[in-house]
Design a protein around this motif. Structure first.
Motif, PDB file in Angstrom:
ATOM      1  N   ARG A   1       0.779  -1.116   0.055  1.00 22.74           N
ATOM      2  CA  ARG A   1       0.035   0.078  -0.001  1.00 22.74           C
ATOM      3  C   ARG A   1       0.962   1.271   0.101  1.00 22.74           C
ATOM      4  NH1 ARG A   1      -3.545   0.307   4.998  1.00 22.74           N
ATOM      5  NH2 ARG A   1      -4.064   2.358   4.021  1.00 22.74           N
ATOM      6  N   ALA A   2       2.084   1.000   0.145  1.00 17.71           N
ATOM      7  CA  ALA A   2       2.923   2.099   0.210  1.00 17.71           C
ATOM      8  C   ALA A   2       4.043   2.060  -1.075  1.00 17.71           C
ATOM      9  CB  ALA A   2       3.976   2.178   1.473  1.00 17.71           C
ATOM     10  N   LYS A   3       3.891   3.342  -1.769  1.00 17.67           N
ATOM     11  CA  LYS A   3       4.777   3.580  -2.908  1.00 17.67           C
ATOM     12  C   LYS A   3       5.758   4.441  -2.610  1.00 17.67           C
ATOM     13  CE  LYS A   3       4.841   4.889  -7.603  1.00 17.67           C
ATOM     14  NZ  LYS A   3       3.864   5.479  -9.008  1.00 17.67           N
ATOM     15  N   LYS A   4       7.054   4.095  -2.789  1.00 19.93           N
ATOM     16  CA  LYS A   4       8.281   4.831  -2.337  1.00 19.93           C
ATOM     17  C   LYS A   4       8.579   5.853  -3.513  1.00 19.93           C
ATOM     18  CE  LYS A   4      13.089   4.458  -0.886  1.00 19.93           C
ATOM     19  NZ  LYS A   4      13.919   3.374  -0.468  1.00 19.93           N
ATOM     20  N   VAL A   5       8.674   7.237  -3.402  1.00 21.64           N
ATOM     21  CA  VAL A   5       8.889   8.226  -4.323  1.00 21.64           C
ATOM     22  C   VAL A   5      10.018   8.957  -3.938  1.00 21.64           C
ATOM     23  CG1 VAL A   5       6.507   7.981  -5.338  1.00 21.64           C
ATOM     24  CG2 VAL A   5       7.249   9.832  -3.451  1.00 21.64           C
TER      25      VAL A   5
ATOM     26  N   TYR B   1      -1.791   4.275  -0.099  1.00 23.85           N
ATOM     27  CA  TYR B   1      -2.766   3.961  -0.799  1.00 23.85           C
ATOM     28  C   TYR B   1      -3.923   2.997  -0.075  1.00 23.85           C
ATOM     29  CZ  TYR B   1      -0.394   5.794  -4.985  1.00 23.85           C
ATOM     30  OH  TYR B   1       0.143   6.852  -5.662  1.00 23.85           O
ATOM     31  N   THR B   2      -5.153   3.273  -0.739  1.00 18.30           N
ATOM     32  CA  THR B   2      -6.182   2.200   0.227  1.00 18.30           C
ATOM     33  C   THR B   2      -6.345   1.006  -0.189  1.00 18.30           C
ATOM     34  OG1 THR B   2      -7.836   2.925  -1.603  1.00 18.30           O
ATOM     35  CG2 THR B   2      -7.805   4.249   0.022  1.00 18.30           C
ATOM     36  N   GLN B   3      -5.637   0.805  -1.336  1.00 16.93           N
ATOM     37  CA  GLN B   3      -5.455  -0.863  -1.664  1.00 16.93           C
ATOM     38  C   GLN B   3      -3.932  -1.037  -1.958  1.00 16.93           C
ATOM     39  OE1 GLN B   3      -7.902  -1.597  -5.086  1.00 16.93           O
ATOM     40  NE2 GLN B   3      -9.581   0.028  -4.430  1.00 16.93           N
ATOM     41  N   GLU B   4      -3.500  -2.258  -2.110  1.00 18.49           N
ATOM     42  CA  GLU B   4      -2.156  -2.622  -2.522  1.00 18.49           C
ATOM     43  C   GLU B   4      -2.078  -2.480  -4.024  1.00 18.49           C
ATOM     44  OE1 GLU B   4      -1.501  -6.834  -1.351  1.00 18.49           O
ATOM     45  OE2 GLU B   4      -1.105  -6.464   0.805  1.00 18.49           O
ATOM     46  N   LEU B   5      -0.914  -1.749  -4.426  1.00 21.97           N
ATOM     47  CA  LEU B   5      -0.416  -1.745  -5.770  1.00 21.97           C
ATOM     48  C   LEU B   5       0.064  -2.835  -6.279  1.00 21.97           C
ATOM     49  CD1 LEU B   5       1.175   1.690  -5.130  1.00 21.97           C
ATOM     50  CD2 LEU B   5      -1.044   1.404  -5.885  1.00 21.97           C
ATOM     51  N   LEU B   6      -0.182  -2.984  -7.565  1.00 21.97           N
ATOM     52  CA  LEU B   6       0.353  -4.291  -8.350  1.00 21.97           C
ATOM     53  C   LEU B   6       1.796  -4.021  -8.495  1.00 21.97           C
ATOM     54  CD1 LEU B   6      -2.430  -4.597 -10.997  1.00 21.97           C
ATOM     55  CD2 LEU B   6      -2.269  -5.830  -8.875  1.00 21.97           C
TER      56      LEU B   6
END
Length: 276
Positions: free
Chosen positions: A114-118, A271-276
């Motif tokens: 659910r976390a995307k590192k940027v 994010y509210t959902q897991e990212l692919l």
């Protein structure tokens, strides 16, 4: 258990040295919310303002999970999502900026996919560096057919109702608050805003700049004009226009206006959902 803290001085030392104007806004009790593990002598705390969260002190899993749940899911909406893949913006809750590697590790452990590192781009805070004549020349070079105007009450409410430019005013509860702690310049085409630079947030003695152009009017130099006008108006008020860049385009625009790049830093989009 997590507590909301109104006496921000109780947790101020945990954020000491963090050169981030959004943090200043909260600690100065201008805007934003503060949550912590204790009311009187917290060892962990997290500041929220708009779509951003800043955890500090001793890494605390309950705080990193429950703080965002208490704040972002209580009426907050995510940013417009420029530069993100289709569909991501609608599912994003907010952005967490870790104080250090220990907090970064905890974010990754707690949120998983659910976390995307940027990577974001910090801009130096240097009062007194701006060349007023150069900025005025940029303003005077506004393309023909466009009108430059400061945000008044009518534009304040228009922006609040308009998704792509809502962040120019969304962290201000009403127009009187914006008049006191905010400022903005917009370019109009046939009476409608198509580009602008405004205050995402305000603190005593300055603002955090939020700048954007409607997608069908980009690459025309409009953001450059709005940014120059906003900086000049801040200088008239003896305010500092703090700038933090989401991407390299924003960093490059800041440098054209007289700022200097400082360093890259890590943030996490949640994010509210897991990212692919």
């Amino acid at each position: 258990m997590i507590f909301e803290i109104n006496r921000t001085e109780k947790a101020a030392s945990l954020f000491e040295g963090w050169q981030e104007s959004v943090i200043w806004s909260c600690l100065q009790n201008v805007m934003g919310n503060l949550y912590a593990d204790e009311k009187e002598s917290p060892s962990s705390a997290m500041i929220f303002l708009g779509d951003f969260g800043f955890p500090a002190g001793k890494p605390n899993k309950e705080l990193i999970m429950d703080g965002p749940a208490m704040y972002w899911r209580n009426g907050r909406t995510a940013r417009g999502g420029e530069g993100r893949e289709d569909g991501e913006a609608d599912r994003m809750e907010g952005i967490i900026v870790p104080q250090n590697e220990a907090w970064a590790d905890l974010i990754e452990e707690s949120y998983g996919k659910r976390a995307k590192k940027v990577i974001r781009y910090a801009i130096k805070k240097e009062p007194g560096i701006f060349d007023k004549d150069k900025l005025q020349a940029v303003v005077d070079g506004i393309p023909e057919g466009y009108v430059l105007k400061m945000i008044d009450e009518e534009l304040f409410h228009y922006c609040g109702r308009t998704k792509w430019c809502r962040d120019w005013v969304s962290n201000y509860r009403d127009y009187p608050m914006y008049q006191k702690y905010g400022l903005g310049a917009v370019i109009l085409k046939e009476g409608e805003p198509v580009s602008g630079a405004s205050s995402y947030s305000g603190f005593r003695g300055g603002i955090e700049v939020e700048i954007d152009t409607r997608e069908d009017y980009r690459r025309k130099g409009l953001a450059h004009v709005c940014g120059a006008k906003l900086i000049l108006e801040c200088l008239v008020r003896d305010w500092y226009p703090s700038w933090d860049a989401q991407n390299k385009w924003s960093a490059a625009l800041a440098e054209k206006l007289g700022y200097h790049f400082s360093h890259e830093y890590t943030a996490y989009e949640i994010y509210t959902q897991e990212l692919l």
